[in-house]
Design a protein around this motif. Structure first.
Motif, PDB file in Angstrom:
ATOM      1  N   LYS A 106       0.824  -1.204   0.000  1.00 35.06           N
ATOM      2  CA  LYS A 106       0.000   0.000   0.000  1.00 35.06           C
ATOM      3  C   LYS A 106       0.859   1.256   0.000  1.00 35.06           C
ATOM      4  CE  LYS A 106      -3.882   2.141   2.416  1.00 35.06           C
ATOM      5  NZ  LYS A 106      -4.830   2.050   3.569  1.00 35.06           N
ATOM      6  N   GLU A 107       2.077   1.146   0.543  1.00 32.15           N
ATOM      7  CA  GLU A 107       2.944   2.324   0.679  1.00 32.15           C
ATOM      8  C   GLU A 107       3.997   2.432  -0.423  1.00 32.15           C
ATOM      9  OE1 GLU A 107       2.593   0.054   3.149  1.00 32.15           O
ATOM     10  OE2 GLU A 107       1.099   1.137   4.353  1.00 32.15           O
ATOM     11  N   THR A 108       4.183   1.401  -1.235  1.00 30.24           N
ATOM     12  CA  THR A 108       5.309   1.384  -2.173  1.00 30.24           C
ATOM     13  C   THR A 108       4.853   0.962  -3.557  1.00 30.24           C
ATOM     14  OG1 THR A 108       6.822   0.803  -0.385  1.00 30.24           O
ATOM     15  CG2 THR A 108       7.592   0.436  -2.630  1.00 30.24           C
ATOM     16  N   MET A 109       5.256   1.735  -4.555  1.00 28.03           N
ATOM     17  CA  MET A 109       5.038   1.377  -5.951  1.00 28.03           C
ATOM     18  C   MET A 109       6.331   1.602  -6.714  1.00 28.03           C
ATOM     19  SD  MET A 109       5.059   4.251  -8.142  1.00 28.03           S
ATOM     20  CE  MET A 109       3.794   4.087  -9.371  1.00 28.03           C
ATOM     21  N   LYS A 136      19.166  19.081 -38.015  1.00 25.76           N
ATOM     22  CA  LYS A 136      18.239  17.957 -38.088  1.00 25.76           C
ATOM     23  C   LYS A 136      17.374  17.861 -36.829  1.00 25.76           C
ATOM     24  CE  LYS A 136      21.721  15.203 -40.568  1.00 25.76           C
ATOM     25  NZ  LYS A 136      22.549  13.963 -40.477  1.00 25.76           N
ATOM     26  N   PRO A 137      16.273  17.118 -36.931  1.00 28.35           N
ATOM     27  CA  PRO A 137      15.504  16.790 -35.724  1.00 28.35           C
ATOM     28  C   PRO A 137      16.333  15.909 -34.801  1.00 28.35           C
ATOM     29  CG  PRO A 137      14.254  16.306 -37.729  1.00 28.35           C
ATOM     30  CD  PRO A 137      15.670  16.575 -38.153  1.00 28.35           C
ATOM     31  N   GLU A 138      15.960  15.897 -33.528  1.00 26.77           N
ATOM     32  CA  GLU A 138      16.608  15.004 -32.587  1.00 26.77           C
ATOM     33  C   GLU A 138      15.591  14.000 -32.040  1.00 26.77           C
ATOM     34  OE1 GLU A 138      18.240  17.488 -29.503  1.00 26.77           O
ATOM     35  OE2 GLU A 138      16.347  17.600 -28.419  1.00 26.77           O
ATOM     36  N   VAL A 139      16.072  12.813 -31.722  1.00 26.64           N
ATOM     37  CA  VAL A 139      15.238  11.745 -31.174  1.00 26.64           C
ATOM     38  C   VAL A 139      15.918  11.228 -29.906  1.00 26.64           C
ATOM     39  CG1 VAL A 139      14.262   9.451 -31.532  1.00 26.64           C
ATOM     40  CG2 VAL A 139      14.328  11.090 -33.430  1.00 26.64           C
ATOM     41  N   LEU A 140      15.141  11.079 -28.858  1.00 28.33           N
ATOM     42  CA  LEU A 140      15.662  10.576 -27.593  1.00 28.33           C
ATOM     43  C   LEU A 140      14.893   9.323 -27.180  1.00 28.33           C
ATOM     44  CD1 LEU A 140      17.256  10.642 -24.949  1.00 28.33           C
ATOM     45  CD2 LEU A 140      15.598  12.294 -24.066  1.00 28.33           C
ATOM     46  N   ASN A 141      15.613   8.242 -26.961  1.00 22.12           N
ATOM     47  CA  ASN A 141      15.060   7.049 -26.337  1.00 22.12           C
ATOM     48  C   ASN A 141      15.498   7.035 -24.879  1.00 22.12           C
ATOM     49  OD1 ASN A 141      13.660   5.064 -28.349  1.00 22.12           O
ATOM     50  ND2 ASN A 141      15.422   5.897 -29.469  1.00 22.12           N
ATOM     51  N   SER A 142      14.519   7.062 -23.990  1.00 22.58           N
ATOM     52  CA  SER A 142      14.775   7.158 -22.557  1.00 22.58           C
ATOM     53  C   SER A 142      14.301   5.888 -21.863  1.00 22.58           C
ATOM     54  CB  SER A 142      14.038   8.369 -21.977  1.00 22.58           C
ATOM     55  OG  SER A 142      14.008   8.332 -20.568  1.00 22.58           O
ATOM     56  N   PHE A 143      15.121   5.383 -20.935  1.00 26.75           N
ATOM     57  CA  PHE A 143      14.781   4.196 -20.151  1.00 26.75           C
ATOM     58  C   PHE A 143      14.866   4.573 -18.669  1.00 26.75           C
ATOM     59  CE2 PHE A 143      16.745   3.087 -24.143  1.00 26.75           C
ATOM     60  CZ  PHE A 143      15.872   2.145 -24.677  1.00 26.75           C
ATOM     61  N   GLU A 144      13.794   4.326 -17.924  1.00 25.16           N
ATOM     62  CA  GLU A 144      13.720   4.742 -16.528  1.00 25.16           C
ATOM     63  C   GLU A 144      13.241   3.597 -15.641  1.00 25.16           C
ATOM     64  OE1 GLU A 144      12.751   9.498 -16.603  1.00 25.16           O
ATOM     65  OE2 GLU A 144      11.058   8.109 -16.527  1.00 25.16           O
ATOM     66  N   VAL A 145      13.737   3.580 -14.411  1.00 22.49           N
ATOM     67  CA  VAL A 145      13.237   2.701 -13.356  1.00 22.49           C
ATOM     68  C   VAL A 145      13.029   3.577 -12.130  1.00 22.49           C
ATOM     69  CG1 VAL A 145      13.629   0.633 -11.980  1.00 22.49           C
ATOM     70  CG2 VAL A 145      14.579   0.787 -14.291  1.00 22.49           C
ATOM     71  N   GLY A 146      11.845   3.480 -11.519  1.00 21.65           N
ATOM     72  CA  GLY A 146      11.545   4.366 -10.406  1.00 21.65           C
ATOM     73  C   GLY A 146      10.840   3.671  -9.268  1.00 21.65           C
ATOM     74  N   ILE A 147      10.925   4.258  -8.092  1.00 17.89           N
ATOM     75  CA  ILE A 147      10.225   3.753  -6.915  1.00 17.89           C
ATOM     76  C   ILE A 147       9.733   4.942  -6.100  1.00 17.89           C
ATOM     77  CG2 ILE A 147      12.307   3.596  -5.472  1.00 17.89           C
ATOM     78  CD1 ILE A 147      11.052   1.012  -4.289  1.00 17.89           C
ATOM     79  N   LYS A 148       8.530   4.794  -5.540  1.00 21.34           N
ATOM     80  CA  LYS A 148       7.944   5.800  -4.656  1.00 21.34           C
ATOM     81  C   LYS A 148       7.432   5.064  -3.431  1.00 21.34           C
ATOM     82  CE  LYS A 148       6.462   8.589  -8.587  1.00 21.34           C
ATOM     83  NZ  LYS A 148       5.392   9.432  -9.181  1.00 21.34           N
TER      84      LYS A 148
END
Length: 768
Positions: free
Chosen positions: A529-532, A560-572
């Motif tokens: 309940k407290e962590t995701m 030119k245009p720019e493209v960003l691929n982003s990878f994230e891992v998170g915790i709350k």
């Protein structure tokens, strides 16, 4: 010169153990709110939900927190948000930097990769961001690509300002006056409430004036402009009207107007260097100025400008939001019109001679329309929508002096002018004027779903298709004491006519048609309940544009245009009843990252250029907020970053493996707030600030753009009654000297603009 070799290992180790995100203001149902850390609902997914439940790296500051921090300008919000900085040398252009992602060019036609929204309406111009900040409900800062729901140019993230609306059934408001250092004076207030049973309204305003903190040198050469630089003279007003048109239809109208009047600009200082016989700085193989430490004026808060710089600006915005509720769906329409008029001039060289003078005039008109439909079932939340934007800009830019020397020789050799502006002919009088009309049209469609795979596991998938059409008519003129008739020397093909058939450069690329997609895919896991926690992939896009400098070559005219691929891992998570920790780790993979340099293509001239290079970055953010006792609140933030831009075209040799600008390997923020009773009232003591490690202020990583590690601390004491608030505050209480902006001009040297020294402010506020 690498500034981050140690911290990359620290960042990686911490990122593998705990990952994450936000300012964490949201409590669980059992958590008691104390002080200013009350519950915050955010709209990071275009739905109102708890900041702790959003699988996005988002930080938020409530209006009460903004007041506690003493923030009154839109550009001041960065200090208490990890991995977030601002790069600015005047109010005319605000450059936000998230995780090192920014666009440091100062030409009006460019757009930033950090999208800015005000009350759900996109602001396309960096000129319209800074200004009076007052009567704000909250500010949300979203890190990483946000293009799926928020559209174009949100490659690096998004900043969203949400104004305070009217109360439902009673009249409320406030009036606040303040005085401070450098003759700073302000008055702001608001009043609002119920007008009829179905109509509510609110009106707010702020007016501020201040002398500058960068004083004119009084014992220097004649001709120095006596005005101090870095002050303010402006006001803003906002009116909000909300009406229940029916039980299921709500209309919200927001009108805003702001004006800045003759605000002094300039205030640069040159970094010291060992001048050669031609009074030029030595440069390295990449054309970067080699400096020796310190500033030429001897005091970074003293200027020697001989040109009277100024900013005049008027901004008008009107937004209409309609919300229609159905049984299980909601339809939202957001219509916005924005206009901006700006006139700007600065002494760009920090010497009492017209070596570099720079100016810009611009008129912008922007219209946007968004429609979105959303709904939900037991296991699915969804939204789809469409967006249209039309922007027209009429602008001109001028440069006088040394940046035009190489250009004048080229024009002379081409037979276009009769005599060049030579280096020995001091002062350098060559002048370049660039006039252009720019139109931008964007159309996009988008959709996103949140599907509950299990009771504790949710899949989010989003996609946006965006199409940009940009057209530009551009022509450049040259004049000097030797060439008194202003003649065209470069233009887009559409501007060629019988009066200018022999242009030095003709640019055929006067139209950009660009379409691409932004995407999001994430898994959100509720452990307790407290962590995701969440893992996410985001694809962000930013369109190309034009470099409109005086000496731009055809091969550098379009980037030119720019493209960003982003990878994230998170915790709350909530560690205890009153302590919350949020963290995120990320990895960025850029294709055609857009770089900005001002290092000259020739020997002397300094002309801004935009290029492209692949780049990578990784890092992490941590935020801890705790109500330690009923009387003590603590907020701590920590960020790590590491970045590498493969190759930047500068001087004779490219810069290899550079770092992002404004991206210290380690940074942190802190706030300690203590409450104590005094009779029936309250005294609040607050100590807050931020630490930034060594960083470069420009992507070329020149030695003249280094800002060594520094700490900024602020102190305040506040007396509060039921209706009155009296506060005495000091910013930069330890009087730290540090750069707010730096620009490497190659052989002309490196110029810097320094942030304010210690300031003190007294404010009195009455609320009703």
């Amino acid at each position: 010169m690498k500034l981050n070799s140690t911290s990359k290992y620290v960042a990686l180790a911490l990122g593998l153990t705990i990952t994450g995100q936000t300012y964490a203001q949201e409590n669980s149902d059992e958590t008691q709110s104390t002080g200013i850390f009350e519950k915050i609902q955010v709209t990071a997914t275009k739905r109102t939900e708890s900041i702790q439940d959003v699988p996005v790296s988002v930080s938020a500051l409530s209006g009460e927190q903004l007041d506690a921090l003493g923030l009154s300008d839109n550009a001041e919000i960065t200090q208490q948000i990890p991995n977030f900085q601002v790069n600015a040398w005047s109010p005319q252009i605000t450059i936000f930097n998230l995780r090192g992602v920014s666009q440091n060019n100062f030409v009006d036609n460019l757009e930033a990769p950090i999208a800015v929204y005000q009350d759900e309406a996109y602001v396309s111009s960096m000129n319209a961001i800074s200004g009076q900040m007052f009567d704000i409900e909250r500010v949300e800062v979203l890190r990483g690509p946000q293009g799926t729901l928020f559209g174009r140019n949100a490659t690096g993230g998004l900043v969203h300002y949400i104004s305070r609306g009217a109360e439902d059934d009673f009249t409320s408001g406030y009036l606040e006056a303040s005085v401070g250092s450098y003759n700073r004076q302000s008055l702001e207030g608001a009043i609002g409430g119920e007008i009829t049973d179905n109509v509510r309204g609110r009106v707010a305003f702020r007016h501020e004036t201040a002398d500058g903190y960068i004083k004119a040198m009084t014992d220097g050469p004649e001709g120095i402009d006596p005005r101090a630089i870095g002050g303010a003279d402006g006001y803003g007003v906002r009116a909000t009207l909300e009406a229940d048109l029916s039980d299921t239809l709500l209309a919200e109208f927001i009108f805003k107007f702001s004006k800045d009047d003759d605000v002094p600009t300039g205030g640069y200082v040159f970094e010291n260097c060992d001048f050669d016989a031609d009074e030029l700085c030595p440069v390295d193989a990449s054309g970067r100025a080699i400096v020796t430490g310190g500033v030429v004026s001897g005091d970074p808060h003293v200027h020697m400008s001989d040109t009277r710089g100024f900013l005049n600006r008027e901004t008008t915005s009107a937004t209409l939001k309609l919300t229609k509720e159905f049984d299980d769906m909601e339809l939202v329409s957001i219509t916005n019109y924005l206009s901006l008029e700006k006139s700007y001039l600065e002494d760009g060289d920090a010497f009492p001679a017209p070596i570099v003078v720079f100016g810009q005039d611009m008129e912008l008109n922007q219209f946007s329309q968004e429609l979105r439909l959303s709904g939900n079932t037991d296991t699915l939340q969804w939204q789809v929508g469409g967006y249209y934007m039309d922007v027209e800009m009429d602008a001109d830019a001028l440069t006088i002096g040394a940046p035009n020397i190489d250009l004048s020789f080229d024009l002379f050799e081409a037979g276009i002018i009769s005599a060049p502006t030579v280096f020995d002919d001091f002062p350098f009088d060559g002048r370049s004027d660039r006039e252009y009309n720019l139109t931008v049209e964007n159309m996009s469609i988008f959709g996103q779903i949140d599907y509950e795979l299990a009771t504790d596991l949710t899949l989010t998938a989003g996609l946006r298709y965006s199409k940009d059409t940009k057209e530009i008519d551009w022509v450049a003129f040259f004049s000097s004491d030797q060439q008194t008739t202003s003649i065209p020397y470069a233009a887009t093909a559409s501007n060629i006519n019988s009066t200018n058939p022999n242009l030095f450069n003709v640019f055929d690329d006067d139209e950009i048609n660009y379409s691409d997609y932004a995407a999001r895919l994430s898994l959100n896991k509720k452990f307790t309940k407290e962590t995701m926690g969440f893992v996410a992939w985001n694809r962000g896009i930013k369109g190309g544009n034009w470099t409109l400098s005086s000496g731009v070559s055809p091969d550098r005219f379009v980037h030119k245009p720019e493209v960003l691929n982003s990878f994230e891992v998170g915790i709350k998570t909530e560690l205890t009843k009153n302590t919350r920790l949020n963290a995120t780790t990320y990895y960025y993979d850029y294709t055609d990252y857009q770089t900005f340099v001002a290092i000259p293509p020739g020997e002397i001239s300094a002309n801004p250029q935009i290029g492209n290079s692949d780049a990578t970055a990784y890092g992490a953010e941590f935020e801890l907020v705790s109500s330690v006792t009923d009387n003590l609140d603590v907020l701590l933030g920590l960020a790590f970053s590491n970045s590498e831009v493969e190759e930047i075209q500068a001087g004779a040799l490219p810069v290899i493996n550079a770092e992002f600008p404004n991206a210290p390997s380690v940074s942190g923020n802190y706030l300690v707030r203590y409450y104590t009773e005094l009779g029936e009232n309250e005294i609040v003591l607050q100590f807050d600030g931020a630490y930034y490690g060594d960083q470069f202020l420009e992507v070329t990583n020149g030695p003249g753009t280094v800002q060594e590690a520094y700490n900024i601390s602020n102190l305040s004491v506040t007396y509060q009654t039921e209706n009155w608030t009296i506060s005495l505050a000091s910013k930069n209480v330890f009087d730290k000297i540090y750069k707010a902006y730096s620009l490497d001009l190659g052989a002309l040297g490196a110029t810097s603009y320094y942030a304010p020294p210690r300031t003190t402010n007294l404010s009195v506020k009455y609320q009703f």
